[in-house]
Design an enzyme around this catalytic site. Structure first.
Site, PDB file in Angstrom:
ATOM      1  N   GLY A  16       0.830  -1.203   0.000  1.00  0.00           N
ATOM      2  CA  GLY A  16       0.000   0.000   0.000  1.00  0.00           C
ATOM      3  C   GLY A  16       0.859   1.246   0.000  1.00  0.00           C
ATOM      4  CB  THR A 139       3.858  -0.070   6.929  1.00  0.00           C
ATOM      5  OG1 THR A 139       2.610  -0.174   7.603  1.00  0.00           O
ATOM      6  CG2 THR A 139       4.939  -0.322   7.947  1.00  0.00           C
ATOM      7  CG  ASP A 141      -1.032  -0.951   8.690  1.00  0.00           C
ATOM      8  OD1 ASP A 141      -1.917  -0.064   8.686  1.00  0.00           O
ATOM      9  OD2 ASP A 141      -1.075  -1.957   7.959  1.00  0.00           O
ATOM     10  CE1 TYR A 296      -7.731   1.196  -0.229  1.00  0.00           C
ATOM     11  CE2 TYR A 296      -7.649   1.798  -2.538  1.00  0.00           C
ATOM     12  CZ  TYR A 296      -7.697   0.835  -1.557  1.00  0.00           C
ATOM     13  OH  TYR A 296      -7.716  -0.482  -1.921  1.00  0.00           O
ATOM     14  CG  LEU A 297      -9.353  10.557   1.252  1.00  0.00           C
ATOM     15  CD1 LEU A 297     -10.036   9.535   0.368  1.00  0.00           C
ATOM     16  CD2 LEU A 297     -10.386  11.483   1.860  1.00  0.00           C
ATOM     17  NE  ARG A 299      -3.754   2.800  -0.071  1.00  0.00           N
ATOM     18  CZ  ARG A 299      -3.948   1.544  -0.448  1.00  0.00           C
ATOM     19  NH1 ARG A 299      -3.832   0.576   0.436  1.00  0.00           N
ATOM     20  NH2 ARG A 299      -4.254   1.267  -1.686  1.00  0.00           N
TER      21      ARG A 299
END
Lengths: 396, 396
Positions: A16, A139, A141, A296-297, A299
């Site tokens: 991503g 990432t 995350d 998705y905004l 990332r």
């Protein structure tokens, strides 16, 4: 194995996107450009997929002006991939490297990318082929092992906080229950980061739920009811990976609700958002409710970026090239916080095996006893990674 | 009726927030503060609700520093309301005005707020009570009559374009079908504004659907299939208010899908997002697909604001006070584009009746023949209202 090899280099991006993954890419390019020994720097289009398909673009001579523009552009300028190479796939990568005299491989991504780098490194070692392999962390995350934090996280956390600050002001003006669903299927770092948006006593978020602490639907509904009774409104931040005390993902429980409410559009939901509202409507049938999934905004939103994150992402790319030119054969670039009053990080190299495969979770000590908010210890860790947040004006 | 009355003033904010609605509020406050005749300026907490509940806060002496901070804060600093006053409700407003010697009423909101202002104005006139009533326009939907455009729209459009630019880069890096659902139940202005994000030939959005042009699900699926076959990806922007050629809202068709797919979580959706994916999965079962609904972020995200919009919102607030001190009894502040090469708008007053009740739609001439994209005529109208968009870097 010589320390400085004559040959070509490959750089790729995986997984991503983030708002600063191109900073790392540009860090690699500008450091490679300084080296006489590296003849071509091939950008692999769409990560490992571009290596096996031989879609390689020589990017060594990209102008500094273009590079700077790319560095400030979110998402992966070389394209990305979801491919997770196994041993056979890695054999193909390695064979492409032999064919193109590739002696340096830089792979920017998460723990799967570290695994790929690790397998390729082992294959080269077995074949006694001189190859330097370095993983550059990325990432939103923030779930990589060893490193203090991951490039990409600070900018995603900045976006989340901007959004939650605005949304809390929205909720103040038209009070009700608002749920925001944040990315992170297994790790709650990004969800937990929303804690920074709470600056005044009655600011949201009022409740924060992370995947690391299971929570029953009853407890969730009770928590919301309590805040709503007290403040007349409630801002709830929920990780998409939240799960029940029976260990099942809340997102999976949707099916039950859909079945229960056959034909009832109000209750049926393919999304966690609709499900959570259905759960709350049982005890608060009249409250104004709305759930948004940031999607998705988080990332790929441009400009709303953490300067610290952008600078560290760049530095990780540069550090990978410097490490490749040292005696070290392979590794993953990591960040270490230096002691002292002011925040400062330095890069270091950790073996690929220590970053590959496994991931990190938010420590239990950062979650409050009730499992519905985040502790000051996490705020202390988080604050230097996030951009300064917008000031808010209000009538006294 | 005297032109300059001695008495008090009330200002309120109504409806969904915007990023610049506080600019208009601050415009009113700073212009009122200059007037000796206006003793108190009461901020009505949560709009008309605060008037009838007598929740009024004197805000005339708010310091310039605090005012500037409030002006740059999104959402309604006085709180908002969804109340749509009828005649009886307006009687209560009027009676509160008499009680507190209110001679000036400034109401910032959409066409419902103009209606409220209109009814209150008529009541005062009938009662021969000297009252000046001015509506200040606000809406991200841009759907008010008379005015060239509405304060709030340019900033929402700026946010939408930032988000779509980032999302298109995301979609380039991991190709697939991406649907973004944009606010605007009846008016397609905000959805159409995403056209600015397309700057290179193959940039998204590739398809844009607005409520003003009905579209069949078959046509929708065909359009997406065509783009996907050509580019290997497709960015689709859809208004939440899109509807079918039979006149029914697509969002209402959810029920059929839910019933069809009893127990099937994949197909069941409470949201338009899940429904659209279900529709596309029929012809593109293997394509990577994702839909995001931008939600409240569009109307309350901080900092990502159009400077022109912010300045015009401020000016509309000031203009309302200036108009109230003129011979005009009541009206709505509107914007008119001045002729000339460079964009410039001026304010003027239009009767409340011309703005109340009805709304404006996107003109058919701005939609292409196929009903799936926006024409250059709209780009010309739109561009000056939106902030400069982020540059994007890429490898040639």
């Amino acid at each position: 194995m010589t320390t400085k090899m004559i040959g070509n280099a490959v750089v790729g991006q995986s997984g991503g996107p983030t708002a600063v993954i191109n900073q790392s890419l540009v860090g690699v390019i500008e450091e490679v450009a300084k080296q006489d020994g590296i003849k071509h720097l091939f950008g692999a289009m769409h990560g490992v997929r571009g290596i096996v398909d031989e879609k390689l673009k020589d990017i060594k001579s990209t102008s500094p002006v273009e590079l700077e523009r790319i560095a400030h552009t979110p998402s992966s300028a070389l394209g990305s991939t979801r491919d997770k190479p196994d041993e056979a796939y890695c054999e193909k990568i390695f064979s492409a490297f032999r064919k193109h005299d590739v002696r340096y491989f830089f792979y920017i991504g998460g723990n799967d990318s570290a695994s790929t780098a690790h397998i390729v490194d082992s294959l080269a070692e077995k074949a006694k082929y001189d190859l330097k392999v370095f993983h550059v962390p990325k990432t939103i995350d923030n779930d990589l092992l060893v490193t203090d934090h991951c490039p990409g996280f600070g900018s995603a956390a900045t976006f989340v906080n901007y959004a939650v600050i605005g949304d809390d002001l929205d909720n103040r003006s038209l009070p009700g229950i608002k749920i925001d669903i944040i990315m992170g299927r297994h790790a709650g770092f990004l969800t937990a980061s929303s804690v920074l948006a709470k600056r005044r006593e009655d600011d949201g978020p009022h409740l924060i739920y992370v995947p690391e602490r299971p929570i029953s639907m009853d407890q969730f509904a009770n928590d919301v009811n309590e805040v709503y009774a007290r403040l007349g409104r409630c801002m709830v931040i929920v990780s998409e990976g939240i799960h029940d005390v029976d260990g099942e993902l809340w997102a999976k429980k949707l099916k039950e609700v859909t079945t229960d409410s056959h034909g009832n559009v109000e209750l049926a939901g393919s999304g966690l958002d609709a499900y959570l509202i259905a759960v709350l409507k049982k005890s608060l049938p009249k409250a104004r409710m709305r759930a948004d999934t940031f999607g998705y905004l988080q990332r790929s939103f441009p400009v709303v970026v953490s300067p610290t994150d952008a600078q560290e992402a760049r530095e990780c790319g540069r550090a990978a090239v410097r490490a490749a030119l040292s005696d070290t054969r392979s590794g993953s670039i990591s960040l270490r916080r230096l002691p002292g009053k002011d925040y400062k990080c330095e890069t270091f190299v950790t073996p690929l095996s220590t970053v590959a495969v496994k991931t990190k979770s938010l420590a239990q000590e950062h979650i409050n006893a009730a499992g519905n908010f985040i502790m000051p210890s996490f705020v202390e860790y988080l604050r230097p990674l996030v951009a300064p947040l917008p000031e808010v004006g209000y009538f006294k």
